[in-house]
Structures are given as structure tokens and as C-alpha cells.
Design a protein around this motif. Structure first.
Motif, PDB file in Angstrom:
ATOM      1  N   GLY A  96       9.362 -71.953  59.277  1.00  0.00           N
ATOM      2  CA  GLY A  96       9.760 -71.516  60.608  1.00  0.00           C
ATOM      3  C   GLY A  96       9.893 -70.010  60.743  1.00  0.00           C
ATOM      4  O   GLY A  96      10.453 -69.525  61.723  1.00  0.00           O
TER       5      GLY A  96
ATOM      6  N   ASP B 153       8.188 -66.485  61.408  1.00  0.00           N
ATOM      7  CA  ASP B 153       6.992 -65.876  61.990  1.00  0.00           C
ATOM      8  C   ASP B 153       6.856 -64.441  61.477  1.00  0.00           C
ATOM      9  O   ASP B 153       7.847 -63.692  61.413  1.00  0.00           O
ATOM     10  CB  ASP B 153       7.093 -65.860  63.520  1.00  0.00           C
ATOM     11  CG  ASP B 153       7.138 -67.268  64.098  1.00  0.00           C
ATOM     12  OD1 ASP B 153       6.549 -68.171  63.477  1.00  0.00           O
ATOM     13  OD2 ASP B 153       7.798 -67.446  65.144  1.00  0.00           O
TER      14      ASP B 153
ATOM     15  N   GLU C 268      20.153 -69.545  59.712  1.00  0.00           N
ATOM     16  CA  GLU C 268      19.887 -70.201  60.984  1.00  0.00           C
ATOM     17  C   GLU C 268      20.553 -69.394  62.091  1.00  0.00           C
ATOM     18  O   GLU C 268      21.782 -69.306  62.141  1.00  0.00           O
ATOM     19  CB  GLU C 268      20.454 -71.629  60.982  1.00  0.00           C
ATOM     20  CG  GLU C 268      19.724 -72.587  60.063  1.00  0.00           C
ATOM     21  CD  GLU C 268      18.298 -72.868  60.525  1.00  0.00           C
ATOM     22  OE1 GLU C 268      18.018 -72.662  61.719  1.00  0.00           O
ATOM     23  OE2 GLU C 268      17.478 -73.287  59.684  1.00  0.00           O
TER      24      GLU C 268
ATOM     25  N   ARG D 103      17.706 -68.201  68.465  1.00  0.00           N
ATOM     26  CA  ARG D 103      16.537 -67.331  68.410  1.00  0.00           C
ATOM     27  C   ARG D 103      15.663 -67.739  67.239  1.00  0.00           C
ATOM     28  O   ARG D 103      16.111 -68.320  66.245  1.00  0.00           O
ATOM     29  CB  ARG D 103      16.965 -65.875  68.269  1.00  0.00           C
ATOM     30  CG  ARG D 103      17.795 -65.356  69.424  1.00  0.00           C
ATOM     31  CD  ARG D 103      18.225 -63.932  69.183  1.00  0.00           C
ATOM     32  NE  ARG D 103      17.068 -63.049  69.034  1.00  0.00           N
ATOM     33  CZ  ARG D 103      17.129 -61.817  68.584  1.00  0.00           C
ATOM     34  NH1 ARG D 103      18.294 -61.321  68.200  1.00  0.00           N
ATOM     35  NH2 ARG D 103      16.040 -61.068  68.495  1.00  0.00           N
ATOM     36  N   SER D 104      14.408 -67.390  67.352  1.00  0.00           N
ATOM     37  CA  SER D 104      13.458 -67.717  66.290  1.00  0.00           C
ATOM     38  C   SER D 104      13.653 -66.768  65.113  1.00  0.00           C
ATOM     39  O   SER D 104      14.126 -65.638  65.264  1.00  0.00           O
ATOM     40  CB  SER D 104      12.025 -67.615  66.813  1.00  0.00           C
ATOM     41  OG  SER D 104      11.761 -66.277  67.232  1.00  0.00           O
ATOM     42  N   ARG D 105      13.284 -67.235  63.941  1.00  0.00           N
ATOM     43  CA  ARG D 105      13.326 -66.404  62.746  1.00  0.00           C
ATOM     44  C   ARG D 105      11.981 -65.694  62.627  1.00  0.00           C
ATOM     45  O   ARG D 105      10.942 -66.351  62.482  1.00  0.00           O
ATOM     46  CB  ARG D 105      13.607 -67.249  61.515  1.00  0.00           C
ATOM     47  CG  ARG D 105      14.976 -67.913  61.552  1.00  0.00           C
ATOM     48  CD  ARG D 105      15.271 -68.651  60.270  1.00  0.00           C
ATOM     49  NE  ARG D 105      14.382 -69.785  60.086  1.00  0.00           N
ATOM     50  CZ  ARG D 105      14.357 -70.555  58.996  1.00  0.00           C
ATOM     51  NH1 ARG D 105      15.169 -70.288  57.994  1.00  0.00           N
ATOM     52  NH2 ARG D 105      13.530 -71.573  58.915  1.00  0.00           N
ATOM     53  N   SER D 106      12.022 -64.403  62.675  1.00  0.00           N
ATOM     54  CA  SER D 106      10.758 -63.661  62.693  1.00  0.00           C
ATOM     55  C   SER D 106      10.907 -62.319  62.003  1.00  0.00           C
ATOM     56  O   SER D 106      12.008 -61.769  61.903  1.00  0.00           O
ATOM     57  CB  SER D 106      10.277 -63.440  64.130  1.00  0.00           C
ATOM     58  OG  SER D 106      11.205 -62.635  64.838  1.00  0.00           O
TER      59      SER D 106
END
Length: 493
Positions: A352, A354, A391, A396-399
Motif C-alpha cells: 500500500g 506509493d 497506519e 491518508r494514503s502511505r506515499s
């Protein structure tokens, strides 16, 4: 033959203890006695002058009492025997009462032919009193002096002629008593001050000195650490700083020992690893001749990775030698270099995370490609490790985002992630090897090496504060200065 330029006592150990008189305690005691005696001398000077004036005043008062009685008997002259007894009782040679209109000789016996000095008890200055007192004390004893002063509340003046032997004897006795009293006061004062200051200053200083001596003999022993004293005075604060410095020094010595052991272990591993990688490099070279499409796809990446590993093994000890190799700079396209970093990181899609590259194809940087690869790879690898078990609370996304832009002759590279951010301890020791790690079990070497490589390019690297969670590193790399001769040759038509 070259002589040793060091002084003869350069390697001598510090003195463990000093004698009482050479130590602070003895010096403090002697100085206290000396200062008290000096103060007593300063007090003695006006006091002996005042004592002399009082003695003469008392003598005038005694003579005046007898003279008033005789003066009341008008037209009566005392017999010579009575005059002699009166003068002997008062210690004088002549007694005279003077008024504005007349003077009367009360008593006289063997009037001296000359007077050595005259003293007015009613009118004198402090300086004159001190001068006359020391003159009598040092040179008196055989002089004839005339002393006069007012007779009570009347306008008459009482005058007497006398030897100064009795005055000098009284002054000597007074001086002896003052001297003995001064010695007693100075010794008592010095003892009290010595006991107080010895307890307040000397004992804590001696304790810190002993601790420093014991710590220097065996700095690695925890038992040699100074137990910091309590309190808020200067010595207590100095003791607390000394204890803190000893703890930090002991920690540094342990780290240095660990570094030495690590360097030895790495050198052994590096020796065998180079042999293994050399064999892997020979085998991987043969993969280029295989016609399998999958092999042809991954073979270039594998070859570059092994080449970098071989290069790393050759320079793995350069950090311990305090300097990396001099960068071989050339203009390098930045986007393909970052793509190689992403490919080497091999981020699992199921994780997960990016990896975004926001760099235009025309952005080039004047740098050593291998060293810049190591800088970007170290920071991005730290970001991947931080995001792996994190997490985001806000969904929000992990990027990880790598962006770059050129401004004039400077290229700015930003590496941003949405991880938990740098801990406070890691911020305090940022870019410090073995101290600036952001995760448990880390060494902090990645950021330390990255900083050293960036500085070798004349650039800067910094942790940038941002409003959102995560970590943002900004790297600025300037182009090499153009030599003046090359600039002039280009400027010519």
C-alpha cells in the motif's frame, strides 16, 4: 637525530595531593591572618593617636583640678616643697594658668631651658594627631613638651610642661596590648573563616578533584562517576555539570569502542563479501547471452545492482576514514536515477506504499551519479521502513514523493513521505552516526553518509518542518563553478 619537542613533564601524572601550606586550605588560612592583621593595623593608626590625645587630656584634667584650688587662694604662693610634691604627683615640671589679662605660675621646679614641642589639645587635625603620635612613639622618651588646653568652661587656659617619657611608655603598653589582641582576633577569625570556607568550598572542590583523578585512571568504570551534589550554588552546579560530562564521555568512549569493534568486523566481512560479489558478477555477466525475454528484462538491473554492491564494498570503510571519495561530477538526468532507486527498493504493491516521481525529464544535476544515488536511496529506504508499519490516523494514503526543480545553477530535490515523522531524539541527533536513528535497532549511518556526500558536492541537506504528518528532506546541489578561462573562451566570438 630528532629530539622530542615535548616538555619533560608532558607525560607526568598530576599530583595526587598537596601539602597543607601549598593547598587552598593553608593559603586561605595564611591570607585570612594577613588580611585581619592588615585591618588591625589600619585600625591601630587612628586609635593610638586617639589614645595619646586622651592621655594628654586626662593629664590636663588632673593638673587643672589641683591648679583651680591653688588659683582660688589669691596672693598665696605655695611653698617649694608643696610645689615639688604637686609636680611629682602630676608628673609635670611647670603648671601655668593663663587668662586674657594675666597669667599665674601655679608651680614650677627646675624649669627646662628649652621646649622640644608644643601641643594644643583643643585644636588639632587628625593627620597632625597621627603624625605627633608616631613621632612620640618612635623618637620620644627624652623630650620636654608643653601641653595646653581650655580650663573647664572658663576662658582660661591650663598649661603644663612635662617630659614625654610617661606618655611614650603608656603608648608602648597600649601598642603591645593592641598587637596581642590583634593576633588573638586574627587567629580566631581565621579559624572560623577557615572552618566555614573549608566546609563550603574546599571539601566540595577536593571531592571533585578526587573524582576527576579516579575517573581519568579508569574512565570506563561506572563506579568512578561522580555522584552529583544537591543544591543550587555554583559548586553544586559545577559538580552536576562534571557528573554529566563524565557520563557523556563514558558513553562516547563506549561508542568509540563499539566503532572500533564494528570496523574490525566490517573489514573482515568486506574481505569475504568482495570475493562473493566478484563471483556473482562473473556469473551475472553470462546472463546477458541468454535469449530468455524475462532474463533480458531483469539482467541489466541485476548487473547494475551487483556493480554498485562491488563499489560499495570497496568504499565501505571510507566513512571510518573520515571522508568519502571525491565525487566525479557530470550532468546527470535526475528522473532515470530516481527510477533506479524505486526499482532497487522493490516496494511490494500489496504494502500500500506509493512511490511518486514528480521530476521533469529535462531536469539535470551536476553530481556524481553513484553518490547521488546513495543519497536518494538512503533517504527513500528510511521512508519505506517508516511507512511499512505505520497506519495514518486520518485515512491518508502511505506515499513517498520525490520532486525536483532547477533554479538558476541550483537543483533542489525534495523527498517527502506521509509517515509518522522524526522522533524528538532523532531530531536532536540528526545526521549523527549511531545516534540519529529514527527506529529501534538502527544505526543512523544512512543520514550521516547522505549528509557527507551532499557536503562533498558543496550542497546542503536539511529536515524541513511541514504542517502535515511525515518527514520532508530538502537537498540543494549547486553546479560546479565555471572556470574563468573556460568562461572567457566561450565568450569570445
Amino acid at each position: 637525530m630528532v629530539e622530542d619537542a615535548r616538555p619533560a613533564n608532558a607525560s607526568a601524572k598530576p599530583r595526587a595531593a598537596v601539602g597543607f601550606l601549598r593547598g587552598l586550605s593553608g593559603k586561605l588560612l595564611l591570607l585570612t591572618v594577613a588580611f585581619v592583621m592588615l585591618a588591625e593595623v589600619l585600625i591601630f593608626v587612628p586609635s593610638v593617636a586617639n589614645m595619646r590625645i586622651r592621655w594628654l587630656q586626662d593629664r590636663l584634667n588632673t593638673v587643672a583640678a589641683a591648679a583651680v584650688v591653688v588659683d582660688g587662694l589669691q596672693n598665696v604662693e605655695l611653698p617649694r616643697a608643696v610645689q615639688r610634691d604637686t609636680l611629682m604627683a602630676t608628673g609635670t615640671k611647670a603648671i601655668v594658668i593663663r587668662r586674657k589679662d594675666a597669667s599665674r605660675m601655679i608651680a614650677t621646679v627646675d624649669m627646662p631651658p628649652a621646649i622640644d614641642g608644643e601641643y594644643d589639645i583643643a585644636n588639632f587635625t587628625p593627620v597632625a594627631a597621627i603624625r605627633d603620635a608616631f613621632d612620640t612613639l618612635l623618637f620620644g622618651g627624652k623630650r620636654i613638651v608643653r601641653v595646653y588646653g581650655p580650663l573647664g568652661e572658663s576662658d582660661a587656659t591650663i598649661e603644663l610642661v612635662m617630659k614625654d617619657a610617661g606618655l611614650r611608655k603608656a603608648m608602648l603598653v597600649y601598642s603591645r596590648n593592641v598587637f596581642l589582641l590583634s593576633i588573638a582576633i586574627s587567629l580566631i577569625t581565621a579559624a572560623l573563616i577557615f572552618l566555614a570556607i573549608n566546609r563550603m568550598l574546599i571539601v566540595p572542590i577536593r571531592r571533585m578533584t578526587t573524582s576527576m583523578q579516579e575517573f581519568s585512571e579508569e574512565p570506563s568504570s561506572p563506579e568512578r562517576l561522580l555522584v552529583p551534589p544537591e543544591g543550587g550554588d555554583e559548586l553544586a552546579v559545577a559538580g552536576q555539570h562534571l557528573a554529566s560530562m563524565q557520563r557523556e564521555l563514558q558513553k562516547t568512549l563506549k561508542q568509540q569502542k563499539s566503532l572500533a569493534e564494528l570496523g574490525l568486523a566490517v573489514s573482515k566481512i568486506n574481505h569475504d563479501m568482495r570475493n562473493i560479489l566478484s563471483s556473482a558478477q562473473l556469473i551475472s555477466d553470462r546472463l546477458a547471452d541468454v535469449d530468455d525475454p524475462v532474463v533480458k528484462r531483469f539482467a541489466p538491473t541485476l548487473l547494475r545492482t551487483i556493480d554498485r554492491a562491488v563499489g560499495y564494498t570497496q568504499e565501505v570503510l571510507s566513512y571510518g576514514r573520515t571522508a568519502e571519495a571525491e565525487p566525479h561530477r557530470r550532468f546527470v538526468a535526475l528522473r532515470p536515477l530516481v527510477e533506479d532507486v524505486a526499482e532497487l527498493l522493490a516496494i511490494d504493491r500489496q504494502s500500500g506504499i506509493d512511490f511518486e516521481i514528480q521530476i521533469r525529464d529535462d531536469v539535470v544535476v551536476d553530481a556524481d551519479s553513484e553518490q547521488l544515488f546513495r543519497v536518494v536511496h538512503n533517504i527513500c529506504r528510511n521512508a519505506v521502513e517508516a511507512l511499512t508499519n505505520h497506519e495514518p490516523e486520518d485515512g491518508r494514503s502511505r506515499s513517498i514523493s520525490v520532486s525536483a526543480m532547477r533554479t538558476g545553477s541550483v537543483v533542489t530535490i525534495s523527498i517527502d513521505d506521509t509517515g509518522p515523522g522524526m522522533p524528538a531524539k532523532a531530531r536532536e541527533n540528526l545526521f549523527a552516526a549511531f545516534r540519529g536513528s529514527a527506529r529501534s535497532g538502527g544505526t543512523g549511518l544512512g543520514l550521516a553518509i547522505a549528509r557527507e556526500l551532499v557536503l562533498a558536492h558543496g550542497g546542503t541537506i536539511a529536515l524541513v518542518e511541514k504542517p502535515t504528518p511525515g518527514t520532508l528532506f530538502r537537498i540543494e546541489l549547486p553546479d560546479r563553478p565555471v572556470p574563468l578561462d573556460a568562461f572567457r573562451s566561450k565568450a569570445r566570438p
